[in-house]
Scaffold this motif. Structure first.
Motif, mmCIF file in Angstrom:
data_model
loop_
_atom_site.group_PDB
_atom_site.id
_atom_site.type_symbol
_atom_site.label_atom_id
_atom_site.label_comp_id
_atom_site.label_asym_id
_atom_site.label_seq_id
_atom_site.Cartn_x
_atom_site.Cartn_y
_atom_site.Cartn_z
ATOM 1 N N GLY A 71 -10.732 3.202 -3.114
ATOM 2 C CA GLY A 71 -9.943 3.839 -2.090
ATOM 3 C C GLY A 71 -8.716 3.890 -1.838
ATOM 4 N N GLU A 72 -7.973 2.760 -2.212
ATOM 5 C CA GLU A 72 -6.592 2.496 -2.259
ATOM 6 C C GLU A 72 -5.964 3.435 -3.113
ATOM 7 O OE1 GLU A 72 -3.126 -0.802 -3.319
ATOM 8 O OE2 GLU A 72 -5.196 -1.298 -3.564
ATOM 9 N N LEU A 73 -6.419 3.465 -4.163
ATOM 10 C CA LEU A 73 -5.861 4.613 -5.353
ATOM 11 C C LEU A 73 -5.944 6.113 -4.794
ATOM 12 C CD1 LEU A 73 -4.432 5.105 -8.122
ATOM 13 C CD2 LEU A 73 -6.873 5.471 -9.045
ATOM 14 N N LEU A 74 -7.154 6.787 -4.131
ATOM 15 C CA LEU A 74 -7.325 7.930 -3.736
ATOM 16 C C LEU A 74 -6.126 8.208 -2.609
ATOM 17 C CD1 LEU A 74 -11.006 8.179 -4.074
ATOM 18 C CD2 LEU A 74 -9.432 8.983 -5.691
ATOM 19 N N ASP A 75 -6.032 7.197 -1.774
ATOM 20 C CA ASP A 75 -4.950 7.266 -0.588
ATOM 21 C C ASP A 75 -3.902 7.655 -1.322
ATOM 22 O OD1 ASP A 75 -6.995 6.994 1.393
ATOM 23 O OD2 ASP A 75 -6.452 5.148 1.550
ATOM 24 N N ALA A 76 -3.085 6.620 -2.212
ATOM 25 C CA ALA A 76 -1.976 7.093 -2.830
ATOM 26 C C ALA A 76 -2.045 8.221 -3.383
ATOM 27 C CB ALA A 76 -1.903 5.949 -3.924
ATOM 28 N N LEU A 77 -3.048 8.751 -4.249
ATOM 29 C CA LEU A 77 -2.932 9.986 -4.966
ATOM 30 C C LEU A 77 -2.752 10.935 -3.734
ATOM 31 C CD1 LEU A 77 -5.407 9.995 -7.405
ATOM 32 C CD2 LEU A 77 -3.162 10.589 -7.930
ATOM 33 N N GLY A 78 -3.188 10.985 -2.615
ATOM 34 C CA GLY A 78 -3.186 12.061 -1.722
ATOM 35 C C GLY A 78 -2.050 12.105 -0.639
ATOM 36 N N ALA A 79 -1.160 10.911 -0.843
ATOM 37 C CA ALA A 79 0.147 10.929 -0.193
ATOM 38 C C ALA A 79 1.115 12.059 -0.743
ATOM 39 C CB ALA A 79 0.859 9.556 -0.383
ATOM 40 N N ALA A 80 1.899 12.474 0.349
ATOM 41 C CA ALA A 80 2.889 13.511 -0.129
ATOM 42 C C ALA A 80 3.897 12.660 -0.865
ATOM 43 C CB ALA A 80 3.409 14.034 1.216
ATOM 44 N N PRO A 81 4.721 13.412 -1.749
ATOM 45 C CA PRO A 81 5.823 12.561 -2.523
ATOM 46 C C PRO A 81 6.882 11.987 -1.662
ATOM 47 C CG PRO A 81 5.423 14.770 -3.244
ATOM 48 C CD PRO A 81 4.534 14.719 -1.956
ATOM 49 N N GLU A 82 7.115 12.392 -0.518
ATOM 50 C CA GLU A 82 8.165 11.739 0.326
ATOM 51 C C GLU A 82 7.703 10.546 0.764
ATOM 52 O OE1 GLU A 82 6.253 15.077 2.816
ATOM 53 O OE2 GLU A 82 7.207 14.726 0.741
ATOM 54 N N ARG A 83 6.227 10.484 1.050
ATOM 55 C CA ARG A 83 5.577 9.375 1.707
ATOM 56 C C ARG A 83 5.436 8.324 0.589
ATOM 57 N NH1 ARG A 83 0.107 9.676 3.728
ATOM 58 N NH2 ARG A 83 -0.072 7.153 3.902
ATOM 59 N N ALA A 84 5.219 8.732 -0.728
ATOM 60 C CA ALA A 84 5.008 7.830 -1.504
ATOM 61 C C ALA A 84 6.110 6.832 -2.009
ATOM 62 C CB ALA A 84 4.743 8.602 -2.923
ATOM 63 N N GLY A 85 7.232 7.139 -1.511
ATOM 64 C CA GLY A 85 8.401 6.181 -1.706
ATOM 65 C C GLY A 85 8.429 5.140 -0.391
ATOM 66 N N LEU A 86 7.563 5.325 0.467
ATOM 67 C CA LEU A 86 7.695 4.203 1.612
ATOM 68 C C LEU A 86 7.325 3.121 1.013
ATOM 69 C CD1 LEU A 86 6.729 6.488 4.557
ATOM 70 C CD2 LEU A 86 9.047 5.734 3.932
ATOM 71 N N ALA A 87 6.266 2.760 0.288
ATOM 72 C CA ALA A 87 5.800 1.469 -0.229
ATOM 73 C C ALA A 87 6.076 1.402 -1.668
ATOM 74 C CB ALA A 87 4.330 1.564 0.211
ATOM 75 N N PRO A 88 7.164 1.128 -1.998
ATOM 76 C CA PRO A 88 7.539 1.140 -3.646
ATOM 77 C C PRO A 88 7.039 0.181 -4.293
ATOM 78 C CG PRO A 88 9.544 0.333 -2.187
ATOM 79 C CD PRO A 88 8.267 0.832 -1.141
ATOM 80 N N SER A 89 6.822 -0.926 -3.730
ATOM 81 C CA SER A 89 6.130 -1.987 -4.842
ATOM 82 C C SER A 89 4.838 -2.560 -4.269
ATOM 83 C CB SER A 89 7.276 -3.341 -4.768
ATOM 84 O OG SER A 89 8.537 -3.053 -5.265
ATOM 85 N N LEU A 90 4.025 -3.036 -5.148
ATOM 86 C CA LEU A 90 2.841 -3.500 -4.944
ATOM 87 C C LEU A 90 2.788 -5.002 -4.340
ATOM 88 C CD1 LEU A 90 0.663 -2.293 -7.885
ATOM 89 C CD2 LEU A 90 1.026 -1.336 -5.747
ATOM 90 N N PRO A 91 1.742 -5.471 -3.677
ATOM 91 C CA PRO A 91 2.049 -6.957 -3.042
ATOM 92 C C PRO A 91 1.627 -7.919 -4.351
ATOM 93 C CG PRO A 91 0.070 -5.596 -2.385
ATOM 94 C CD PRO A 91 0.789 -4.643 -2.737
ATOM 95 N N LEU A 92 2.117 -8.905 -4.217
ATOM 96 C CA LEU A 92 1.922 -10.019 -5.329
ATOM 97 C C LEU A 92 0.508 -10.926 -4.969
ATOM 98 C CD1 LEU A 92 5.704 -11.008 -5.823
ATOM 99 C CD2 LEU A 92 4.068 -10.010 -7.410
ATOM 100 N N GLU A 93 -0.117 -10.527 -4.059
ATOM 101 C CA GLU A 93 -1.536 -11.102 -3.530
ATOM 102 C C GLU A 93 -2.357 -11.348 -4.903
ATOM 103 O OE1 GLU A 93 -3.176 -9.040 -0.553
ATOM 104 O OE2 GLU A 93 -1.470 -9.388 0.694
ATOM 105 N N GLY A 94 -2.890 -12.329 -5.145
ATOM 106 C CA GLY A 94 -3.874 -12.765 -5.916
ATOM 107 C C GLY A 94 -3.149 -13.163 -7.482
ATOM 108 N N LEU A 95 -1.943 -12.822 -7.713
ATOM 109 C CA LEU A 95 -1.212 -13.339 -8.902
ATOM 110 C C LEU A 95 -1.059 -14.502 -9.048
ATOM 111 C CD1 LEU A 95 0.119 -12.187 -11.585
ATOM 112 C CD2 LEU A 95 2.254 -12.176 -10.256
ATOM 113 N N ARG A 96 -0.794 -15.377 -8.179
ATOM 114 C CA ARG A 96 -0.350 -16.787 -8.188
ATOM 115 C C ARG A 96 -1.764 -17.454 -8.458
ATOM 116 N NH1 ARG A 96 3.135 -15.166 -4.148
ATOM 117 N NH2 ARG A 96 5.181 -15.748 -4.163
ATOM 118 N N GLU A 97 -2.909 -16.972 -7.968
ATOM 119 C CA GLU A 97 -4.263 -17.775 -8.191
ATOM 120 C C GLU A 97 -4.469 -17.565 -9.861
ATOM 121 O OE1 GLU A 97 -8.856 -17.008 -7.216
ATOM 122 O OE2 GLU A 97 -7.343 -16.364 -5.943
#
Length: 275
Positions: A71-97
């Motif tokens: 669902g997250e991926l489909l939401d990102a694909l549906g975002a307008a190009p200008e909106r796509a830049g509002l969240a430029p980086s992915l969270p680091l959750e889960g990596l430390r584990e």
């Protein structure tokens, strides 16, 4: 779906790849693939799970509908190009584990002076690498690479990309395969940054070579291409990350160059200093 079809759309576990650049090999789905605008790929193992054609998601694997983060991926694909830049980086959750499972904790960053690097949520197609794979970089880094490559050609030098952006999952796979071959964690860390700490995660870093030269070998420093980079790379915002005696304890890598924002690109990059 918006036509962001020269970009890779990135989420925690999945990515959407423009179908025109990379086709999944599945003869049973040839018609679906021929019509697809996007291919949905799982980052952990590179498996293609679905195709988006004419605005509809079509499964290439029965696992698609159970895949976390779809669902997250489909939401990102549906975002307008200008909106796509509002969240430029992915969270680091889960990596430390996952790092803890490898036997690494925060002391690794303290010891090496390396910072955790977040993955960009969107990367630009920057051409193809030596192996004809799509090369993905942050948009300003991609522009800088194309300018630098073109400038080198005018002086009789051919620069080849060996690799650009790599996901956390890709780097984790390197460690898992090497550990399975019997290497120790210390052996691997001498030549590979720990997952999450590689500059390649940020989309600003490239490994560079030239025709006839093996990839990622110290002998690259004897080539005209390396001499050209030492003279001119700074004009395009690229610096060599790991010279001899670097403070991070990483082996000398004359092929590894990082882009950082220059005057023309100020404000366009996403935290390039830590990428």
């Amino acid at each position: 779906m918006q036509p962001l079809d020269w970009h890779l759309i990135n989420t925690q576990g999945l990515e959407a790849v423009p179908a025109r650049l990379l086709r999944a090999r599945a003869n049973a789905h040839a018609r679906t693939l021929a019509q697809a605008q996007w291919l949905v790929r799982r980052k952990r193992d590179g498996r293609f799970l679905g195709a988006i054609a004419q605005g509809r998601l079509r499964p290439l694997s029965p696992a698609l509908w159970r895949e976390p983060g779809l669902g997250e991926l489909l939401d990102a694909l549906g975002a307008a190009p200008e909106r796509a830049g509002l969240a430029p980086s992915l969270p680091l959750e889960g990596l430390r584990e996952r790092l803890h499972q490898l036997g690494l904790d925060a002391s690794y960053g303290d010891t090496t002076g390396l910072a955790l690097v977040a993955e960009p949520a969107r990367l630009e197609f920057a051409g193809r690498d030596r192996y004809r794979r799509p090369l993905w970089l942050l948009a300003p880094a991609a522009r800088a690479w194309r300018r630098m490559q073109a400038a080198a050609v005018t002086e009789g030098v051919v620069l080849q990309a060996i690799s650009g952006y790599r996901s956390h999952d890709y780097q984790l796979g390197i460690f898992e395969r090497k550990l399975a071959r019997g290497l120790t964690l210390a052996d691997i860390l001498a030549v590979n940054a720990a997952p999450g700490y590689s500059e390649h995660h940020g989309g600003c870093t490239m490994d560079i070579s030239t025709p006839g030269e093996p990839a990622a070998e110290e002998s690259f420093e004897t080539t005209p291409a390396f001499a050209w980079l030492c003279r001119r790379a700074g004009d395009f915002g690229f610096v060599m990350s790991y010279p001899r005696g670097n403070p991070h304890g990483i082996v000398y890598e004359p092929w590894h160059w990082r882009w950082h924002a220059g005057p023309r690109d100020a404000g366009a990059a996403v935290n390039p200093a830590s990428a």
